[in-house]
Design a protein around this motif. Structure first.
Motif, PDB file in Angstrom:
ATOM      1  N   MET A   1     -70.322 -46.411 -10.099  1.00  9.95           N
ATOM      2  CA  MET A   1     -69.880 -47.385 -11.110  1.00  9.95           C
ATOM      3  C   MET A   1     -68.887 -48.365 -10.482  1.00  9.95           C
ATOM      4  N   ALA A   2     -69.142 -49.639 -10.669  1.00  6.86           N
ATOM      5  CA  ALA A   2     -68.247 -50.656 -10.122  1.00  6.86           C
ATOM      6  C   ALA A   2     -66.911 -50.624 -10.853  1.00  6.86           C
ATOM      7  N   GLN A   3     -65.859 -51.033 -10.158  1.00  2.00           N
ATOM      8  CA  GLN A   3     -64.517 -50.945 -10.712  1.00  2.00           C
ATOM      9  C   GLN A   3     -64.267 -51.905 -11.860  1.00  2.00           C
ATOM     10  N   ASN A   4     -65.176 -52.855 -12.081  1.00  2.98           N
ATOM     11  CA  ASN A   4     -65.005 -53.757 -13.226  1.00  2.98           C
ATOM     12  C   ASN A   4     -66.023 -53.479 -14.330  1.00  2.98           C
ATOM     13  N   ASP A   5     -66.845 -52.437 -14.164  1.00  3.51           N
ATOM     14  CA  ASP A   5     -67.798 -52.077 -15.217  1.00  3.51           C
ATOM     15  C   ASP A   5     -67.067 -51.514 -16.429  1.00  3.51           C
ATOM     16  N   PRO A   6     -67.642 -51.646 -17.620  1.00  2.00           N
ATOM     17  CA  PRO A   6     -67.032 -51.026 -18.805  1.00  2.00           C
ATOM     18  C   PRO A   6     -66.936 -49.516 -18.661  1.00  2.00           C
ATOM     19  N   VAL A   7     -65.946 -48.943 -19.334  1.00  4.80           N
ATOM     20  CA  VAL A   7     -65.821 -47.495 -19.447  1.00  4.80           C
ATOM     21  C   VAL A   7     -66.445 -47.097 -20.782  1.00  4.80           C
ATOM     22  N   ARG A   8     -67.466 -46.257 -20.738  1.00  7.62           N
ATOM     23  CA  ARG A   8     -68.218 -45.905 -21.944  1.00  7.62           C
ATOM     24  C   ARG A   8     -67.852 -44.500 -22.403  1.00  7.62           C
ATOM     25  N   ILE A   9     -67.576 -44.381 -23.699  1.00  9.39           N
ATOM     26  CA  ILE A   9     -67.271 -43.087 -24.309  1.00  9.39           C
ATOM     27  C   ILE A   9     -68.259 -42.828 -25.443  1.00  9.39           C
ATOM     28  N   GLY A  10     -68.502 -41.565 -25.735  1.00  8.96           N
ATOM     29  CA  GLY A  10     -69.392 -41.208 -26.834  1.00  8.96           C
ATOM     30  C   GLY A  10     -68.640 -41.027 -28.136  1.00  8.96           C
ATOM     31  N   ILE A  11     -69.262 -41.449 -29.226  1.00  7.80           N
ATOM     32  CA  ILE A  11     -68.677 -41.322 -30.565  1.00  7.80           C
ATOM     33  C   ILE A  11     -69.697 -40.619 -31.460  1.00  7.80           C
ATOM     34  N   LEU A  12     -69.316 -39.463 -32.026  1.00 10.95           N
ATOM     35  CA  LEU A  12     -70.187 -38.709 -32.935  1.00 10.95           C
ATOM     36  C   LEU A  12     -69.438 -38.399 -34.232  1.00 10.95           C
ATOM     37  N   TYR A  13     -69.443 -39.343 -35.154  1.00 16.05           N
ATOM     38  CA  TYR A  13     -68.883 -39.136 -36.482  1.00 16.05           C
ATOM     39  C   TYR A  13     -69.948 -39.455 -37.517  1.00 16.05           C
TER      40      TYR A  13
ATOM     41  N   GLU B   1     -76.098 -33.970 -26.425  1.00 14.40           N
ATOM     42  CA  GLU B   1     -76.928 -33.848 -25.220  1.00 14.40           C
ATOM     43  C   GLU B   1     -77.485 -35.213 -24.811  1.00 14.40           C
ATOM     44  N   ARG B   2     -77.876 -36.000 -25.782  1.00 12.16           N
ATOM     45  CA  ARG B   2     -78.388 -37.349 -25.476  1.00 12.16           C
ATOM     46  C   ARG B   2     -77.302 -38.207 -24.833  1.00 12.16           C
ATOM     47  N   LEU B   3     -76.095 -38.140 -25.391  1.00 17.78           N
ATOM     48  CA  LEU B   3     -75.002 -38.917 -24.810  1.00 17.78           C
ATOM     49  C   LEU B   3     -74.770 -38.542 -23.347  1.00 17.78           C
ATOM     50  N   ILE B   4     -74.815 -37.258 -23.063  1.00 19.97           N
ATOM     51  CA  ILE B   4     -74.512 -36.787 -21.711  1.00 19.97           C
ATOM     52  C   ILE B   4     -75.668 -37.056 -20.750  1.00 19.97           C
ATOM     53  N   VAL B   5     -76.880 -36.701 -21.144  1.00 17.27           N
ATOM     54  CA  VAL B   5     -78.023 -36.746 -20.225  1.00 17.27           C
ATOM     55  C   VAL B   5     -78.613 -38.150 -20.116  1.00 17.27           C
ATOM     56  N   ARG B   6     -78.824 -38.799 -21.252  1.00 15.68           N
ATOM     57  CA  ARG B   6     -79.481 -40.108 -21.223  1.00 15.68           C
ATOM     58  C   ARG B   6     -78.500 -41.248 -21.026  1.00 15.68           C
ATOM     59  N   ASP B   7     -77.329 -41.127 -21.701  1.00  8.82           N
ATOM     60  CA  ASP B   7     -76.368 -42.232 -21.661  1.00  8.82           C
ATOM     61  C   ASP B   7     -75.293 -42.048 -20.588  1.00  8.82           C
ATOM     62  N   HIS B   8     -75.296 -40.901 -19.910  1.00  9.43           N
ATOM     63  CA  HIS B   8     -74.366 -40.627 -18.804  1.00  9.43           C
ATOM     64  C   HIS B   8     -72.901 -40.737 -19.236  1.00  9.43           C
ATOM     65  N   ILE B   9     -72.613 -40.143 -20.407  1.00  8.41           N
ATOM     66  CA  ILE B   9     -71.262 -40.147 -20.972  1.00  8.41           C
ATOM     67  C   ILE B   9     -70.527 -38.883 -20.518  1.00  8.41           C
ATOM     68  N   ASN B  10     -69.271 -39.035 -20.141  1.00  4.14           N
ATOM     69  CA  ASN B  10     -68.457 -37.900 -19.714  1.00  4.14           C
ATOM     70  C   ASN B  10     -67.515 -37.379 -20.793  1.00  4.14           C
ATOM     71  N   VAL B  11     -67.135 -38.244 -21.743  1.00  4.96           N
ATOM     72  CA  VAL B  11     -66.157 -37.869 -22.771  1.00  4.96           C
ATOM     73  C   VAL B  11     -66.698 -38.249 -24.140  1.00  4.96           C
ATOM     74  N   ILE B  12     -66.690 -37.281 -25.061  1.00  5.20           N
ATOM     75  CA  ILE B  12     -67.193 -37.483 -26.420  1.00  5.20           C
ATOM     76  C   ILE B  12     -66.050 -37.288 -27.408  1.00  5.20           C
ATOM     77  N   PHE B  13     -65.972 -38.172 -28.384  1.00  5.18           N
ATOM     78  CA  PHE B  13     -65.017 -38.064 -29.485  1.00  5.18           C
ATOM     79  C   PHE B  13     -65.825 -37.790 -30.746  1.00  5.18           C
ATOM     80  N   GLY B  14     -65.554 -36.661 -31.431  1.00  5.69           N
ATOM     81  CA  GLY B  14     -66.361 -36.438 -32.612  1.00  5.69           C
ATOM     82  C   GLY B  14     -66.209 -35.082 -33.251  1.00  5.69           C
ATOM     83  N   CYS B  15     -67.002 -34.906 -34.304  1.00  2.00           N
ATOM     84  CA  CYS B  15     -67.144 -33.704 -35.137  1.00  2.00           C
ATOM     85  C   CYS B  15     -66.089 -33.652 -36.242  1.00  2.00           C
ATOM     86  N   TYR B  16     -66.513 -33.152 -37.400  1.00  3.60           N
ATOM     87  CA  TYR B  16     -65.600 -32.904 -38.511  1.00  3.60           C
ATOM     88  C   TYR B  16     -65.626 -31.420 -38.856  1.00  3.60           C
TER      89      TYR B  16
END
Length: 384
Positions: free
Chosen positions: A1-13, A67-82
């Motif tokens: 990942m380039a140093q100016n690329d966006p940082v992507r996080i997962g959101i599951l609410y 699983e989709r966020l991690i495997v397909r979207d290559h997300i390392n950190v997820i924010f979510g669940c109630y």
């Protein structure tokens, strides 16, 4: 990942389904924090971007989308669940792939995962204080009502153990109803309550059926001045659903209420309403969903990455000035130092804070001690 690329996080609410009222407020908290972070220059110049899915209040879908966020979207950190059932569905996924879940909801405790950051209240940060307050002011004869899933069963067990320590204690009833329960489901329970006359009702009902419970109580003609409902899950969002007149006089224990009087809380609420309009309903889960994104952002700036092994040393032990007060992530158990409060629902749709801790209470998710800690400041007196 380039140093100016966006940082992507997962959101599951959940934006739809029976817990969508809280889910939407959690989403608003996360999106507001992302906006603030990006307005301040992002993460060392990199934009913070949410990759967001709607789990529709369905635990199995939470796991699938994680699983989709991690495997397909290559997300390392997820924010979510109630609900706890959704958290327990996601934990095996993040543990399998060694990713990180931020969980912003009060829960039943008795859990630890090295892949989870818990920013909601543990039982010693809400149940202990609520039990003390209700038994001191109303008595120790309690009636338990909950939704039919893991959190209410465990939370009611804890509340029962706490109340039974008091003189004259008695458990008069315990019922669990479906998440989509209507007023008609609660009428028979109200008849049983009328015959047994508990000192207070402890509700672990969540989602849309919360309003049904409180309306059934009001229709039964009960008086919250003498036999109130006490809850850990009834917030400003549920009050908006049921109506101010129905909620008035009942109690909730939580680290955060909209009515906290501080310049920081006022500024944060103003930004929220500017972003989402006046009909949003910030609550305890909104606040945790908000501040946990800032905790992540501050740790990322130091680590320079969202890889869990490199992020955690900067995350654990870190602090942030949240709307409830200055919070801290405990490095020993991944839970958060929070400020227990008890509020009484008022005619304006919010809570009048009647007791609050004078400083942050350390998280004790396994209830090793039932100490009330620094639970000393009584700010208001009960109506008589």
């Amino acid at each position: 990942m380039a140093q100016n690329d966006p940082v992507r996080i997962g959101i599951l609410y959940s934006e739809t389904g029976v817990t969508s009222t809280i889910g939407q407020s959690q989403l608003q908290g996360a999106l507001l924090a992302i906006d603030e972070i990006n307005a301040e220059g992002g993460l060392d110049g990199r934009e913070l971007v949410a990759v967001r899915y709607d789990p529709a209040s369905t635990p199995a879908l939470y796991a699938e989308l994680a699983e989709r966020l991690i495997v397909r979207d290559h997300i390392n950190v997820i924010f979510g669940c109630y609900m706890s059932s959704s958290r327990k569905a996601v934990i095996p996924v993040v543990e399998k792939w060694n990713k990180l879940l931020f969980y912003p909801t009060l829960y039943e405790g008795f859990e630890f995962s090295g892949n989870v950051i818990y920013t909601g209240a543990a039982p010693n940060q809400n149940s202990v204080q609520l039990a003390d307050f209700m038994t001191s002011n109303f008595g120790a004869r309690v009636y338990l009502i909950g939704s039919d899933y893991i959190y209410p069963y465990e939370s009611n067990r804890i509340m029962g153990e706490l109340v039974m320590q008091q003189p004259g204690s008695e458990m008069l009833g315990e019922h669990y109803l479906p998440l989509d329960a209507t007023e008609s489901h609660y009428r028979a329970i109200m008849a049983d309550i009328r015959s047994k006359q508990p000192d207070f009702i402890f509700s672990t009902v969540v989602g849309d059926s919360t309003a049904s419970l409180y309306r059934a109580y009001a229709d039964a003609g009960f008086n919250p001045k003498t036999m109130p409902i006490a809850s850990l899950t009834t917030s400003e969002a549920e009050i908006a659903q049921m109506g101010h007149d129905v909620a008035k006089g009942h109690f909730t224990a939580a680290p955060y209420f909209q009515s906290i009087e501080s310049p920081l809380n006022a500024r944060c609420l103003a930004r929220l309403r500017q972003r989402f309009g006046d009909d949003c309903h910030p609550n305890l889960c909104w606040e945790a969903a908000y501040f946990q994104v800032h905790l992540f952002a501050n740790a990322f700036r130091q680590a320079g990455t969202d890889s869990i092994s490199e992020l955690l040393p900067y995350l654990l032990g870190s602090e942030f000035d949240a709307p409830q007060g200055r919070v801290r992530l405990d490095p020993g158990n991944h839970h958060t130092w929070l400020y227990p409060r008890v509020g009484r629902a008022n005619a304006q749709g919010g809570f009048t804070i009647v007791r609050q801790a004078t400083r942050a209470v350390s998280p004790d998710p396994y209830l090793v001690t039932h100490s009330l800690g620094d639970w000393t400041a009584k700010l208001d007196t009960l109506e008589t």
